[in-house]
Design a protein around this motif. Structure first.
Motif, PDB file in Angstrom:
ATOM      1  N   HIS A 224       3.968   5.237   6.715  1.00  0.00           N
ATOM      2  CA  HIS A 224       3.244   6.436   7.113  1.00  0.00           C
ATOM      3  C   HIS A 224       3.355   6.582   8.627  1.00  0.00           C
ATOM      4  O   HIS A 224       2.943   5.703   9.368  1.00  0.00           O
ATOM      5  CB  HIS A 224       1.777   6.327   6.690  1.00  0.00           C
TER       6      HIS A 224
ATOM      7  N   ALA B 193       0.835  -1.194   0.000  1.00  0.00           N
ATOM      8  CA  ALA B 193       0.000   0.000   0.000  1.00  0.00           C
ATOM      9  C   ALA B 193       0.868   1.242   0.000  1.00  0.00           C
ATOM     10  O   ALA B 193       1.816   1.330   0.765  1.00  0.00           O
ATOM     11  CB  ALA B 193      -0.909  -0.011   1.219  1.00  0.00           C
ATOM     12  N   LYS B 194       0.553   2.201  -0.867  1.00  0.00           N
ATOM     13  CA  LYS B 194       1.445   3.349  -1.013  1.00  0.00           C
ATOM     14  C   LYS B 194       0.821   4.681  -0.608  1.00  0.00           C
ATOM     15  O   LYS B 194       1.423   5.726  -0.796  1.00  0.00           O
ATOM     16  CB  LYS B 194       1.934   3.443  -2.461  1.00  0.00           C
ATOM     17  N   THR B 195      -0.378   4.656  -0.086  1.00  0.00           N
ATOM     18  CA  THR B 195      -0.929   5.877   0.494  1.00  0.00           C
ATOM     19  C   THR B 195      -1.643   5.480   1.782  1.00  0.00           C
ATOM     20  O   THR B 195      -1.895   4.304   2.011  1.00  0.00           O
ATOM     21  CB  THR B 195      -1.959   6.550  -0.421  1.00  0.00           C
ATOM     22  N   ALA B 196      -1.964   6.472   2.582  1.00  0.00           N
ATOM     23  CA  ALA B 196      -2.634   6.183   3.844  1.00  0.00           C
ATOM     24  C   ALA B 196      -3.977   5.491   3.595  1.00  0.00           C
ATOM     25  O   ALA B 196      -4.344   4.552   4.299  1.00  0.00           O
ATOM     26  CB  ALA B 196      -2.831   7.476   4.628  1.00  0.00           C
TER      27      ALA B 196
ATOM     28  N   HIS C 102       6.602   1.889   1.796  1.00  0.00           N
ATOM     29  CA  HIS C 102       5.885   3.109   2.120  1.00  0.00           C
ATOM     30  C   HIS C 102       5.507   3.097   3.595  1.00  0.00           C
ATOM     31  O   HIS C 102       4.728   2.276   4.037  1.00  0.00           O
ATOM     32  CB  HIS C 102       4.642   3.217   1.254  1.00  0.00           C
TER      33      HIS C 102
ATOM     34  N   LYS D 133      -3.461   1.959   2.667  1.00  0.00           N
ATOM     35  CA  LYS D 133      -3.072   1.159   3.825  1.00  0.00           C
ATOM     36  C   LYS D 133      -4.309   0.682   4.576  1.00  0.00           C
ATOM     37  O   LYS D 133      -4.417  -0.482   4.944  1.00  0.00           O
ATOM     38  CB  LYS D 133      -2.193   1.988   4.760  1.00  0.00           C
TER      39      LYS D 133
END
Lengths: 485, 322
Positions: free
Chosen positions: B213, A63-66, B211, A69
């Motif tokens: 966060h 997953a590459k964005t919040a 990635h 995710k």
């Protein structure tokens, strides 16, 4: 031996990861092939024992964005709950059979509450007599939930339930899974027991029948879960594909929310492309100051040239929307588009009209789009359209601000009820604006028919196109931002 | 990654304790990310709001892995001559001047122009060699013998062209210098990229990275962070101030206070010799936490209520522990 077992086990785990990735894709996480390979490498490093660590690390890799995710982690939990189902079957079995138990206590009682102990005992005593012959029957009678779940998983694997894409396939897959689990043999057995004279056999048949119904229900639920996991992609593709191409004027009310989501997504994509100040090299005009600075190390001999750059201005937009009847639907989405894209434009002013024209920028800036559309329509909508009068109003309201950098978007069907068209005002707009784009929800063939003044306005538009779907809208907004200077 | 580095991190727990020893309290995801980055030799793209410790993570990683930290701050207009390498033009010119006589001497016996050219060809490469190359951060990170931690800070501030230029380094740990050729990393560096999300990064970039966060930490974690960073603060105050900040984050503010602000605030309170939160202290020190006028007004209005809650939540837990 152990090596081959390992390979077999890892092959199985690869299969698990592959299916997880497919489920993730279905739920809207973008997983490329390279990322899939990364996922395998990750799983190999982390191992499968620590589920939490696996979840964290796959989430990092894939997953590459919040948002992605959150989607992925939800999907991961959903996917691995299947194994949890195998571990705590007792509760689910009770939950499923208890409604039956209320209706027919004599049958439901033993089947549901038979439990492990009771079931085993009875099974053993019957083994000497007729008993349950089929493997499936034995498992059902002894309430072997772990065995049943395992058999269901295996059967599901064999029939390829991961390929399920539409809800209409639920029954077919459920039937196939049941067949694999040996449902035929069980049915034959029930028939045979029913026809037998032995009263014990008849009772056994009843119990098997009840258990069979429960199993059928459970299998369907199992398949539905698979559908939720694997079918989401196809469903979404079909739905969104259809929405993109759907005529906005005939859009169903319940699709509005989804369409809003779609438009926001499109707008976000466009915004990320055009959101920043862009520059363009003016080849041939030397930027002397920056060239000298760049070539300090060459003793200011200009080896490397720096050209003057010009800023690509964000467009200034004026949107003039007809909000009468069917055009209002298209207007709603055009405005949604424009206001989602506020950041990529310097200035947006919007006007709405049917008989008269008013400025609606304030309403749109203050309220959310649903509310504002209602307000706007209340204010000006649903009256007999008068293009001439509306252009006159625009002449007073918007014209003073209209300059060489402004793009004017007019949305309307150009059906002015045979009122004066005021083409002269249209020409004035055309002469002053950078670009005039006319969007007409009607098909090109019906332009100019009946009371349509479209063909009279047409010479004073830089671009005029049919615009009935969000796909059209996207293309037009894209063009507008790209060509702006 | 050198063997030495890898032996330091046999598992995720080792990464976690390593970061703690360097004064950085990670959550599970952060430790997992760093572990994977070391094992899979992949860069980490760290995203999250300002002040949650994105840059600190790189510093702590460098400290605990005992590798030099090479930092490259990105900005608009950053190009390869500032990020990768630059020729030492002055030195080249100077050397040509000095060597002029020498060259004249050695070309004296050349019979014709062709022979002189041949001779010249044999020496010309000297001027385009590593001796005249000024390595910038990226090249330096590849050339270190023991490896390095490379921090590419705020990649979203750089242009898209620069982002594309980074791809070669990120995937293959090599760079191409036209005059010399391809330079490969002696030991692939541990790469961390940070982004504040001012623009969307390209898919190609994201694809090559893990990635991560980093969001705002939970109460427990933040308490540990404060404990590690500002050890002088007593437990009661620590619980209360963290609880206050946590509540502040649930209010609709323009800029939510980050961990770095919490740390600053804890330091400020320590300087003021505060043992417990009270409304007055909060009102006077609120400017440490909030950075906008509008936020300050909201904060002042709600300070009393939030302080009361923070004190109530912070204190009973301590009494129970006693």
């Amino acid at each position: 031996m152990s090596a081959t077992q390992n390979i077999a086990a890892s092959g199985q785990m690869n299969e698990v990861i592959l299916r997880l990735l497919r489920a993730a894709r279905g739920n809207g996480v973008r997983v490329s092939v390279a990322e899939a390979i990364d996922a395998f490498n990750t799983a190999a490093v982390i191992g499968y024992d620590d589920r939490q660590a696996l979840r964290d690390s796959l989430s990092l890799t894939i997953a590459k964005t919040a948002e992605e995710k959150a989607l992925f982690e939800h999907c991961f939990d959903l996917y691995f709950r299947r194994e949890a189902v195998a571990r705590q079957p007792q509760q689910s079995a009770d939950g499923e059979t208890s409604p039956d138990g209320q209706g027919t206590p004599s049958q439901g009682g033993p089947a549901a509450a038979g439990g492990v102990g009771g079931g085993d005992g009875q099974g053993g005593s019957m083994g000497s007599g007729t008993g349950a012959g089929s493997a499936l029957g034995k498992m059902l009678l002894s309430n072997d939930e772990v065995g049943l779940s395992a058999a269901m998983e295996t059967a599901a694997e064999d029939v390829g339930v991961a390929n399920i894409s539409l809800f209409t396939q639920t029954n077919m897959y459920a039937r196939r899974i049941l067949d694999r689990m040996g449902m035929r043999a069980l049915e034959e057995e029930i028939d045979r027991l029913r026809n037998s004279d032995n009263p014990e056999d008849a009772a056994l048949a009843e119990r098997l029948e009840a258990a069979r119904a429960g199993l059928g229900q459970r299998t369907r639920e199992f398949v539905e879960r698979q559908l939720a996991l694997f079918g989401a992609e196809t469903r979404r593709e079909i739905r969104e594909g259809a929405l993109r191409a759907a005529q906005l004027s005939s859009l169903d009310r319940r699709d509005f929310d989804r369409m809003h989501g779609l438009v926001r997504e499109m707008a976000k994509r466009i915004a990320s492309k055009y959101g920043r100040t862009r520059h363009r090299d003016r080849k041939g005009v030397l930027d002397i100051r920056r060239t000298l600075r760049r070539n300090m190390s060459f003793d200011a001999i200009p080896f490397r040239t720096v050209w003057k750059r010009e800023k690509i201005d964000k467009p200034k937009v004026m949107a003039i929307c007809d909000v009468s009847g069917s055009v209002a639907q298209v207007a709603r989405f055009l405005l949604l588009f424009l206001y989602t894209l506020t950041d990529t434009m310097r200035d947006i002013r919007s006007f709405a009209f049917s008989a008269d024209l008013i400025e609606v920028s304030d309403i749109l800036a203050r309220e959310d789009i649903e509310q504002s559309i209602v307000k706007i329509v209340e204010a000006v909508g649903f009256r007999s359209t008068n293009y001439g009068k509306s252009l006159e109003d625009f002449d007073a309201l918007g014209m003073p601000d209209l300059d060489r950098k402004t793009t004017v978007i007019i949305l309307g069907d150009a059906r002015g009820n045979r009122n004066e068209a005021r083409v002269d005002l249209m020409e004035k707009i055309f002469n002053r604006a950078n670009r005039v784009i006319w969007l007409n929800p009607e098909h090109r063939a019906s332009w100019g028919t009946g009371d349509s003044d479209m063909l009279r306005y047409l010479p004073f538009c830089h671009q005029a196109s049919t615009c009935g779907t969000v796909a059209h809208l996207e293309r037009i907004v894209h063009d507008m931002l790209r060509d702006s200077t | 990654m050198s063997e030495n580095t890898l032996t330091k991190v046999p598992d995720i727990a080792a990464v976690e304790s390593g970061l703690v020893s360097a004064g950085y309290i990670p959550n599970r995801q952060i430790a997992t990310a760093l572990f994977l980055a070391l094992r899979l030799q992949k860069p980490i793209l760290v995203e999250g709001p300002a002040g949650v410790g994105k840059t600190e993570l790189a510093k702590a990683a460098a400290q605990f892995l005992d590798l030099p930290l090479i930092r490259m701050q990105c900005y608009e207009g950053l190009d390869e001559s500032k990020a990768l390498y630059e020729w030492k033009y002055g030195k080249q010119l100077l050397y040509t001047q000095i060597l002029k006589d020498k060259l004249g001497e050695s070309f004296k016996d050349a019979e014709d122009l062709g022979a002189a050219m041949k001779k010249l060809n044999s020496v010309s490469d000297i001027f385009y060699s590593f001796d005249f190359l000024e390595p910038r951060p990226l090249l330096r990170a590849l050339q270190l013998n023991q490896g390095a931690v490379l921090l590419v800070d705020e990649i979203d501030k750089a242009d898209e062209e620069f982002e594309a230029f980074l791809l070669e380094i990120l995937s293959d740990y090599q760079v191409t210098i036209p005059e010399i050729g391809t330079v490969e990393a002696i030991v692939p560096p541990v790469v961390l990229l940070t982004s504040n999300n001012t623009r969307d990064l390209g898919d190609a970039m994201k694809r090559r990275c893990l990635h991560l966060h980093i969001g705002y930490p939970e109460q427990k974690l933040e308490e540990r962070i404060i404990d590690s960073r500002v050890p002088g603060v007593n437990e009661v105050l620590r619980k209360q101030l963290v609880s206050f900040v946590q509540q502040l984050r649930t209010i609709d503010l323009r800029k939510l206070p980050s961990v770095s602000e919490t740390i600053d605030w804890a330091r400020a309170l320590l300087l003021l010799h505060a043992n417990e939160l009270d409304v007055e202290t909060v009102q006077t020190t609120l400017n440490v936490l909030l950075k906008f006028e509008g936020d300050m007004q909201t904060g002042h209005k709600r300070a009393g209520e939030l302080t009361y809650k923070a004190v109530r939540e912070g204190t009973p837990a301590v009494q129970a522990a006693d």
